[in-house]
Design an enzyme around this catalytic site. Structure first.
Site, PDB file in Angstrom:
ATOM      1  N   LYS A 263       1.124  -1.137  -0.242  1.00 54.83           N
ATOM      2  CA  LYS A 263      -0.094  -0.250  -0.117  1.00 54.83           C
ATOM      3  C   LYS A 263       0.684   1.123   0.050  1.00 54.83           C
ATOM      4  CE  LYS A 263      -3.437   2.568   3.177  1.00 54.83           C
ATOM      5  NZ  LYS A 263      -4.340   2.717   3.752  1.00 54.83           N
ATOM      6  N   ASP A 268      -2.182   9.971   4.038  1.00 51.16           N
ATOM      7  CA  ASP A 268      -3.655   9.942   4.272  1.00 51.16           C
ATOM      8  C   ASP A 268      -4.295  10.811   5.041  1.00 51.16           C
ATOM      9  OD1 ASP A 268      -6.755   8.400   3.978  1.00 51.16           O
ATOM     10  OD2 ASP A 268      -5.230   7.244   4.967  1.00 51.16           O
ATOM     11  N   LYS A 275      -9.850  12.686   7.983  1.00 53.94           N
ATOM     12  CA  LYS A 275      -9.551  12.499   9.258  1.00 53.94           C
ATOM     13  C   LYS A 275      -9.222  13.673   9.898  1.00 53.94           C
ATOM     14  CE  LYS A 275      -6.524   8.617   7.857  1.00 53.94           C
ATOM     15  NZ  LYS A 275      -7.446   7.288   8.497  1.00 53.94           N
ATOM     16  N   ASP A 286       1.491   6.459   6.408  1.00 58.75           N
ATOM     17  CA  ASP A 286       0.521   5.188   5.038  1.00 58.75           C
ATOM     18  C   ASP A 286       1.110   4.183   3.906  1.00 58.75           C
ATOM     19  OD1 ASP A 286      -2.029   3.940   5.068  1.00 58.75           O
ATOM     20  OD2 ASP A 286      -2.798   5.220   4.512  1.00 58.75           O
ATOM     21  N   ASP A 345     -12.142   7.926   3.202  1.00 56.82           N
ATOM     22  CA  ASP A 345     -10.973   7.058   3.970  1.00 56.82           C
ATOM     23  C   ASP A 345     -10.734   5.492   4.050  1.00 56.82           C
ATOM     24  OD1 ASP A 345      -9.234   7.322   6.083  1.00 56.82           O
ATOM     25  OD2 ASP A 345     -10.415   8.120   7.216  1.00 56.82           O
ATOM     26  N   GLU A 347     -10.025   3.724   1.669  1.00 59.68           N
ATOM     27  CA  GLU A 347      -8.900   5.090   0.369  1.00 59.68           C
ATOM     28  C   GLU A 347      -7.830   3.121   0.333  1.00 59.68           C
ATOM     29  OE1 GLU A 347      -7.540   5.729   2.788  1.00 59.68           O
ATOM     30  OE2 GLU A 347      -5.377   4.818   2.521  1.00 59.68           O
ATOM     31  N   ARG A 349      -7.947  -0.326   0.293  1.00 56.57           N
ATOM     32  CA  ARG A 349      -8.434  -1.218  -0.217  1.00 56.57           C
ATOM     33  C   ARG A 349      -8.102  -0.243  -1.930  1.00 56.57           C
ATOM     34  NH1 ARG A 349     -13.493  -2.093   3.683  1.00 56.57           N
ATOM     35  NH2 ARG A 349     -11.252  -0.646   4.695  1.00 56.57           N
TER      36      ARG A 349
HETATM   37  N1  BES Z   1      -4.494   4.022   7.103  1.00 54.18           N
HETATM   38  C1  BES Z   1      -5.580   4.011   7.668  1.00 54.18           C
HETATM   39  C2  BES Z   1      -5.365   3.132   8.166  1.00 54.18           C
HETATM   40  C3  BES Z   1      -4.512   3.610   9.533  1.00 54.18           C
HETATM   41  C4  BES Z   1      -5.444   3.527  10.630  1.00 54.18           C
HETATM   42  C5  BES Z   1      -3.137   2.740   9.459  1.00 54.18           C
HETATM   43  C6  BES Z   1      -4.359   3.772  11.721  1.00 54.18           C
HETATM   44  C7  BES Z   1      -2.400   2.864  10.431  1.00 54.18           C
HETATM   45  C8  BES Z   1      -3.274   3.607  11.681  1.00 54.18           C
HETATM   46  C9  BES Z   1      -7.058   4.009   6.972  1.00 54.18           C
HETATM   47  O1  BES Z   1      -6.810   4.351   5.123  1.00 54.18           O
HETATM   48  C10 BES Z   1      -7.936   4.307   6.916  1.00 54.18           C
HETATM   49  O2  BES Z   1      -8.407   5.404   7.365  1.00 54.18           O
HETATM   50  N2  BES Z   1      -8.686   3.188   7.324  1.00 54.18           N
HETATM   51  C11 BES Z   1      -9.927   3.174   7.975  1.00 54.18           C
HETATM   52  C12 BES Z   1     -11.699   2.710   7.144  1.00 54.18           C
HETATM   53  C13 BES Z   1     -12.576   2.955   7.588  1.00 54.18           C
HETATM   54  C14 BES Z   1     -13.084   4.021   6.759  1.00 54.18           C
HETATM   55  C15 BES Z   1     -13.287   1.679   6.393  1.00 54.18           C
HETATM   56  C16 BES Z   1      -9.989   2.896   9.255  1.00 54.18           C
HETATM   57  O3  BES Z   1      -9.180   2.554   9.470  1.00 54.18           O
HETATM   58  O4  BES Z   1     -10.022   3.307  10.344  1.00 54.18           O
HETATM   59 ZN    ZN Z   2      -5.320   4.774   4.938  1.00 58.28          ZN
HETATM   60 MN    MN Z   3      -7.707   5.972   4.923  1.00 55.97          MN
END
Ligand code: BES
Ligand code: ZN
Ligand code: MN
Length: 495
Positions: A263, A268, A275, A286, A345, A347, A349
Site C-alpha cells: 500500500k 492519508d 480524518k 500510510d 477514508d 482508500e 483497498r
Molecule cells: N490508513 C488508514 C488505516 C490506519 C489507521 C493505519 C490507523 C494506521 C493507523 C486507512 O486508510 C483508514 O483510514 N482506514 C479506515 C477505514 C474505515 C473508513 C472503513 C479506518 O481504519 O478507520
Molecule cells: Zn490509509
Molecule cells: Mn484512510
C-alpha cells in the site's frame, strides 16, 4: 556500518569495544567471557558480581580495561534464558550491546557471535541484524547529528572452522537489516518529500543498483488499463500518481513467481471524509507497505533468491479538494467491478484492488502477498506490535506465519468470514468500499480478496506495527520497517 568477519580470541580483536553475551542460565562465565576475564585478572567477574548481573534480556553493563587487550571497553549483554526464543534473544542482546558500545564512543566494535543454542550461521545472522537495526537513527532533518556512530562491526567467529558459516550468516543479517533501514528511512521522511514521484525515483534507483526491471505507469497509462479505483483515490491530490512495477529475476531457473504489493498512500488525510487532527498526525506512514516492498526488492539480488518476484506499488496521496472523489461516487476497477464509495477514508483497498487486478492480468503469479497499513480496526484487535494475517490459502498462511516467527516479527491470523461480505453490499454497485465498524480488519480483507480471484493470496495488515510511539529493542520509536524481514525470510528460504 561496515561488517567484517574475523576469527580469533575475543581479547585480541582490534576494536574500540568488544560486545559479548551472557545467558541467564550461566552459572559460571561462558568460555569466551571466561578467557577475557582471566586476561583482565578477574575484573569482569568482579563487576558482574558487584552489579548482580544476571544476563537478563535487555541488561547491559560495561567496564574499561587497560593495555593488553585488543579493545579498551568490554560490554556484557544479557541473552536471557535458554528457554526463550533463541534468535530474537540474540538480536536484542546484540542491539543493546552494540548500542552501549556506540554510546561509549566506540567506532569499531567487535561482536561475539552470541549465545550457543543456534547454529553459528543463524547466530551470526541474528547478531548482525540486531546490531544494525538496534543502532538505527533518523536525523536527516536535524541540524545536530549524533557524533557517535559505529563505523565497523567485526563479527568474531570463535573457531576458524566456522568462518564460512559465520560469514554467510553475517552477510544475510546485514542485507536483511539494510532493507529494513531503507523502509524505515522512507517512512520516517515526511510526506512533503516522499510523494509518489519520489517513491518512483527510489524504485528506479533500486532497479539500477540491483539490475531489476522497472516500469512506472503514469496516470494516462493507468487510465488506459482501466484502473478506475486507484485513479479515483488520486483525484483529490495535486501530486501525480505513479504505478510502480519492479521485477527481480533469479539467475538460474525460478522456483516460482510471486507478486508482492505494498500500500503506497504517501499521505492519508482521509479525503473528503477528513480524518481528525489526531487521526491524521502520523499518516505519512500510510506508505509503509510500499516501503517494505522497496526494502525487499533492494535485498533480493544480494541474497541470490531463487524466486521470481514482482514488486507492485500503486502510489498516490489521499487528499480532499474540489476534484476529490465524493461519498456516493461509483468507481470501476480494472477487472470491471464497480465500487460505491461509502467512505473516502477507506482508500487503501481501492488502490490494492487495482494492483491485484494488474498482477492477475499481466504477471499471473503463483502467489500474491500484500502488505498494507489498512485498518485502525486491526490495531484495536491486535495492538501496536502485531500484524494481522489473512489468506485465501491456508498453506500460504502457514508458511508466512512460520517466516514471521523466524524473522522475529509478530503476525496473527484472523479469519475471512464469508458471511461478513453482506456488510459491504451496495444498493447501486457491485461493492461498497466500507463494511461498517464491526470486524473492520476482516471486512477490509474480504474486500481485497474479491480481487485476488483464484490465485493463492495473503494480506498482512501492518497498521499497528509499521509505526510505533515507543522505542523498542530493535529500534527507536517511529517507523519499524515491519514486513521486510518476514518476506525476505519467506522469499529466500534455503538461501
Ligand atoms: N490508513 C488508514 C488505516 C490506519 C489507521 C493505519 C490507523 C494506521 C493507523 C486507512 O486508510 C483508514 O483510514 N482506514 C479506515 C477505514 C474505515 C473508513 C472503513 C479506518 O481504519 O478507520
Ligand atoms: Zn490509509
Ligand atoms: Mn484512510
Amino acid at each position: 556500518m561496515k561488517v567484517e568477519v574475523v576469527s580469533g580470541a575475543l581479547g585480541e580483536v582490534k576494536a574500540d569495544a568488544v560486545v559479548v553475551g551472557m545467558s541467564a542460565d550461566d552459572k559460571k562465565l561462558p568460555a569466551g567471557l571466561a578467557a577475557l576475564d582471566r586476561q583482565a585478572s578477574g575484573r569482569i567477574a568482579a563487576v558482574l558480581a558487584a552489579e548482580k548481573f544476571q544476563g537478563k534480556p535487555g541488561a547491559v553493563t560495561h567496564l574499561h580495561v587497560a593495555d593488553g587487550f585488543g579493545a579498551s571497553r568490554i560490554v556484557v549483554t544479557g541473552l536471557g534464558s535458554r528457554t526463550e526464543m533463541a534468535a530474537e534473544m540474540v538480536r536484542r542482546a546484540a542491539a543493546a550491546g552494540v548500542r552501549r558500545a556506540r554510546d561509549l564512543g566506540a567506532r569499531t566494535v567487535a561482536l561475539d557471535v552470541l549465545g550457543d543454542r543456534l547454529p553459528a550461521r543463524e547466530r551470526a545472522h541474528a547478531a548482525v541484524e540486531g546490531a544494525v537495526l538496534g543502532t538505527y537513527v533518523f536525523d536527516r532533518y536535524k541540524r545536530e547529528k549524533s557524533e557517535k556512530a559505529v563505523e565497523t562491526l567485526r563479527v568474531v567467529a570463535p573457531d576458524r572452522r566456522q568462518t564460512r558459516e559465520v560469514t554467510e550468516g553475517a552477510r544475510r543479517g546485514e542485507v536483511f537489516a539494510e532493507g529494513t533501514w531503507l523502509a524505515r528511512d522512507l517512512i520516517n521522511a515526511p510526506a512533503n518529500d516522499v510523494h509518489p514521484t519520489y517513491v518512483a525515483e527510489v524504485a528506479r534507483q533500486i532497479a539500477r543498483e540491483g539490475k531489476l526491471k522497472i516500469k512506472v505507469l503514469e496516470r494516462d497509462e493507468c487510465a488506459k488499463l482501466g484502473m478506475g479505483a486507484f485513479l479515483g483515490v488520486a483525484k483529490g491530490s495535486e501530486q501525480p500518481p505513479k504505478f510502480i512495477h519492479l521485477t527481480y529475476t533469479p539467475s538460474g531457473r525460478a522456483t516460482k513467481r510471486v507478486a508482492i504489493v505494498g500500500k503506497g498512500i504517501t499521505f492519508d488525510s482521509g479525503g473528503l471524509d477528513l480524518k481528525s487532527a489526531e487521526g491524521m498526525a502520523r499518516m505519512k506512514n500510510d506508505m509503509s507497505g510500499a516501503a517494505a516492498v522497496l526494502g525487499i526488492m533492494k535485498a533480493l539480488p544480494k541474497l541470490g533468491a531463487r524466486v521470481e518476484v514482482h514488486g507492485l506499488i500503486a502510489a498516490t496521496e489521499n487528499m480532499p479538494s474540489g476534484s476529490a472523489i465524493r461519498p456516493g461516487d461509483i468507481l470501476r476497477a480494472m477487472n470491471g467491478t464497480t465500487i460505491e464509495i461509502g467512505n473516502t477514508d477507506a482508500e487503501g483497498r481501492l488502490t490494492l484492488a487495482d494492483a491485484l487486478c494488474y498482477a492477475a492480468k499481466f504477471i499471473e503469479p503463483q502467489e500474491m502477498i500484500d502488505m498494507a497499513t489498512l485498518t485502525g480496526a486491526c490495531v484495536v484487535a491486535l495492538g501496536a506490535l502485531c500484524s494481522g494475517l489473512f489468506a485465501n490459502d491456508q498453506r500460504l498462511a502457514d508458511r508466512l506465519l512460520a517466516s514471521a516467527r523466524a524473522a522475529g516479527e509478530r503476525a496473527w491470523q484472523l479469519p475471512l468470514i464469508d458471511e461478513y461480505k453482506e456488510q459491504f453490499k451496495s444498493d447501486v454497485a457491485d461493492l461498497n468500499n466500507t463494511g461498517g465498524r464491526n470486524g473492520g480488519a476482516i471486512t477490509a480483507g474480504l474486500f481485497i480478496k474479491e480481487f485476488a480471484g483464484t490465485i493463492p493470496w495473503a494480506h498482512l495488515d501492518i497498521a499497528g506495527p509499521a509505526f510505533i510511539d515507543k522505542d523498542s529493542p530493535l529500534g527507536p520509536k517511529g517507523a519499524t520497517g515491519v514486513g521486510v524481514r518476514t518476506l525476505l525470510t519467506y522469499l529466500s528460504d534455503g538461501k
